[in-house]
Design a protein around this motif. Structure first.
Motif, mmCIF file in Angstrom:
data_model
loop_
_atom_site.group_PDB
_atom_site.id
_atom_site.type_symbol
_atom_site.label_atom_id
_atom_site.label_comp_id
_atom_site.label_asym_id
_atom_site.label_seq_id
_atom_site.Cartn_x
_atom_site.Cartn_y
_atom_site.Cartn_z
ATOM 1 N N GLN A 90 -8.447 13.348 -2.888
ATOM 2 C CA GLN A 90 -8.302 12.026 -2.825
ATOM 3 C C GLN A 90 -8.754 11.190 -3.001
ATOM 4 O O GLN A 90 -9.418 11.332 -4.663
ATOM 5 C CB GLN A 90 -8.671 11.847 -0.973
ATOM 6 C CG GLN A 90 -8.390 12.782 0.133
ATOM 7 C CD GLN A 90 -7.145 13.002 0.834
ATOM 8 O OE1 GLN A 90 -6.788 11.377 0.241
ATOM 9 N NE2 GLN A 90 -6.321 13.815 1.155
ATOM 10 N N PHE A 142 1.479 10.118 -3.706
ATOM 11 C CA PHE A 142 0.892 8.765 -4.102
ATOM 12 C C PHE A 142 0.637 8.887 -5.503
ATOM 13 O O PHE A 142 0.394 8.051 -6.571
ATOM 14 C CB PHE A 142 -0.372 8.630 -2.914
ATOM 15 C CG PHE A 142 -1.661 7.322 -4.050
ATOM 16 C CD1 PHE A 142 -1.950 6.086 -3.994
ATOM 17 C CD2 PHE A 142 -2.818 8.167 -4.468
ATOM 18 C CE1 PHE A 142 -2.601 6.014 -4.318
ATOM 19 C CE2 PHE A 142 -3.388 7.757 -5.525
ATOM 20 C CZ PHE A 142 -3.723 5.943 -5.085
ATOM 21 N N THR A 181 -0.138 12.745 -0.649
ATOM 22 C CA THR A 181 -1.280 12.994 -1.433
ATOM 23 C C THR A 181 -0.493 12.867 -2.826
ATOM 24 O O THR A 181 -0.697 11.841 -4.429
ATOM 25 C CB THR A 181 -2.841 13.303 -1.645
ATOM 26 O OG1 THR A 181 -3.193 12.997 0.458
ATOM 27 C CG2 THR A 181 -3.985 13.525 -2.468
ATOM 28 N N ASP A 190 0.518 -1.454 -0.245
ATOM 29 C CA ASP A 190 0.288 -0.024 0.031
ATOM 30 C C ASP A 190 1.040 1.117 -0.037
ATOM 31 O O ASP A 190 1.374 1.456 1.402
ATOM 32 C CB ASP A 190 -1.057 -0.084 1.521
ATOM 33 C CG ASP A 190 -2.347 0.988 1.604
ATOM 34 O OD1 ASP A 190 -1.682 2.201 0.131
ATOM 35 O OD2 ASP A 190 -2.908 1.595 2.554
ATOM 36 N N ARG A 194 -0.013 4.550 -0.218
ATOM 37 C CA ARG A 194 -0.637 5.319 0.087
ATOM 38 C C ARG A 194 -0.380 5.897 1.530
ATOM 39 O O ARG A 194 0.221 6.714 1.363
ATOM 40 C CB ARG A 194 -2.007 4.818 -0.511
ATOM 41 C CG ARG A 194 -2.583 6.667 -0.199
ATOM 42 C CD ARG A 194 -4.180 6.049 -0.045
ATOM 43 N NE ARG A 194 -4.379 8.176 0.332
ATOM 44 C CZ ARG A 194 -5.946 7.868 0.956
ATOM 45 N NH1 ARG A 194 -6.847 7.087 1.057
ATOM 46 N NH2 ARG A 194 -6.489 8.980 1.914
ATOM 47 N N GLU A 195 0.189 4.468 2.111
ATOM 48 C CA GLU A 195 0.143 4.228 3.697
ATOM 49 C C GLU A 195 1.371 4.451 3.549
ATOM 50 O O GLU A 195 2.378 5.297 4.770
ATOM 51 C CB GLU A 195 0.305 3.385 3.942
ATOM 52 C CG GLU A 195 0.281 2.593 5.631
ATOM 53 C CD GLU A 195 -0.222 1.599 5.897
ATOM 54 O OE1 GLU A 195 -0.469 2.098 7.311
ATOM 55 O OE2 GLU A 195 -0.598 0.676 5.540
ATOM 56 N N SER A 248 -7.184 3.400 -1.291
ATOM 57 C CA SER A 248 -5.607 3.059 -1.733
ATOM 58 C C SER A 248 -5.458 1.390 -2.709
ATOM 59 O O SER A 248 -5.952 0.461 -2.196
ATOM 60 C CB SER A 248 -5.128 3.236 -0.654
ATOM 61 O OG SER A 248 -4.918 4.106 0.393
#
Length: 455
Positions: free
Chosen positions: A443, A282, A279, A147, A149-150, A447
């Protein structure tokens, strides 16, 4: 702006556009879920769209000269809307982003020296140290779903903590992330009453926001107290943003920040400094996963070098163009809303006191009269000699209130993207399209999982 393209560019997914005849209450229903899905095709084609917002007129501006007038020439005539204040004040207080008048002038003058390119250059070692750690952790997860994004959220939070306080966020990071998640999911979505009532009239959500703010302020004050406990030697140069902010003095009055003001400034810088950058990174990784050829160009630009200075960052011209194009397609601040203090003429439209002005970078950056192939991912448009109009591209706003942290965010984004793509090949494991939605920032609706492999 015309650009040449050798191959067919990637067009990332977007939410369907609303019917142009969507009713007022239908639009209100969509706003709570995804603000950027409330605009119809007209908003991507016309320069100025006039509507109504209860007792006042509303205007969507896609004309650069009209935007210049509102954000620069006559910016003092325009203030934040009640809904905007309600959304941001619980987390940012009276910090630079929300301050008005003399308070804003004082804060801007006082903080400016801490955010010059030279000051940013002194913080690059903090960034590179965190990037080294992030790459090492990702190395343990190659060839398996990740992941990203995390990972970007944790990485940028760690950079924010070290550049602000010179200490890591291992202990405090989860709590800070919980604050951000709680606010975004429960309190950051505008209710009907948030938009129609004056700020002085509390809405039901305002009471919940006030309770949140009390806990949030206590948390930030605790971080400041922990940082101050480490002390600073007299005469020693500043080691982080906190030193710069704590030592900052208004060049005209010699006045610095009170403890209460410092809490709001620190909160503003931590949140703006990590959430929006995470963000943006990502979205850049997502776009490069969709476009392997462009990803390879980014990787080849670094030539495997370990970038560790502003000079190194400045040499990454194509990577910077990828970051710029990412922020065009996915601007963090998808909407700038202002209320007129007094009557005005904007682009030939007669504006009255209380009318609502909307400048939506989401629309502006995809407007069909301003951009060639506006929905396509084409980084090289930012390497053209024909630069976009300054008021047609607003990833950090414009005018006197342009984002003070823009040099920091740009340096961090270019450095991180160059290092990550220079080290890893990034692919999507999840084929589900990622749809952007706007609540406070732009956003992803979920994800996706990525697969990374060493180059």
């Amino acid at each position: 702006m015309n650009i040449a393209s050798v191959r067919r560019p990637v067009i990332p997914p977007t939410p369907p556009r609303a019917p142009d005849n969507l009713s007022f209450f239908g639009r209100l229903a969509v706003i709570r879920q995804n603000m950027i899905a409330t605009w119809g095709q007209r908003a991507y084609e016309e320069e100025i769209i006039q509507g109504r917002f209860f007792l006042h007129k509303s205007f969507i501006l896609n004309q650069p000269e009209a935007i210049r007038h509102v954000l620069l020439s006559n910016y003092q005539n325009y203030t934040r809307t009640p809904a905007g204040i309600r959304m941001l004040r619980p987390v940012l207080g009276e910090g630079l982003l929300l301050a008005e008048g003399h308070a804003w002038t004082f804060q801007r003058r006082t903080l400016s020296p801490a955010f010059t390119p030279r000051a940013t250059a002194n913080l690059v070692p903090h960034m590179t140290a965190v990037l080294d750690e992030t790459v090492a952790k990702l190395d343990a997860h190659t060839n398996e779903p990740v992941d990203l994004r995390e990972v970007m959220q944790r990485m940028t939070l760690e950079i924010a903590g070290r550049t602000m306080f010179s200490f890591g966020m291992d202990r405090h990071g989860p709590t800070l992330r919980n604050f951000v998640t709680e606010y975004g999911e429960r309190l950051a979505r505008a209710h009907f009453l948030d938009m129609v009532l004056p700020v002085s009239w509390p809405t039901p959500l305002d009471r919940a926001r006030a309770r949140f703010r009390k806990r949030w302020v206590e948390f930030v004050a605790m971080l400041i107290a922990e940082r101050r406990a480490t002390g600073k030697k007299d005469g020693a140069p500043p080691r982080d943003l906190f030193d710069l902010m704590d030592d900052a003095r208004d060049p005209e009055t010699g006045k610095g920040f009170s403890d209460e003001q410092l809490v709001d400034e620190v909160a503003t810088m931590i949140l703006a400094g990590h959430e929006t950058t995470a963000t943006a990174l990502f979205w850049a990784l997502y776009l490069l996963a969709l476009d392997p050829d462009t990803q390879e160009e980014v990787a080849s630009e670094t030539r495997g070098e370990h970038l560790d200075s502003m000079a190194d960052i400045d040499r990454q011209k194509f990577t910077r163009a990828v970051v710029d194009e990412t922020m065009r397609l996915y601007p963090s601040a998808f909407l700038i809303a202002r209320a007129a203090r007094d009557k005005d003429n904007v682009g030939g439209a007669q504006v009255s006191k209380g009318d609502i002005i909307m400048i939506a970078p989401w629309l502006l950056h995809r407007h069909e009269k301003l951009w060639d192939q506006p929905d396509a991912f084409i980084p090289k448009r930012f390497m053209s000699k024909e630069a976009p109009d300054r008021f047609a591209y607003l990833p950090f706003g414009a005018g006197p209130r342009v984002c003070i942290g823009a040099p920091f965010a740009q340096a961090e984004s270019v450095l991180a993207l160059a290092r990550l793509i220079g080290t890893f090949r990034v692919e999507l494991s999840d084929a589900t399209p990622v749809i952007p939605y706007g609540v406070v920032t732009t956003q992803p609706d979920h994800s996706p999982l990525f697969r990374i492999t060493r180059r």
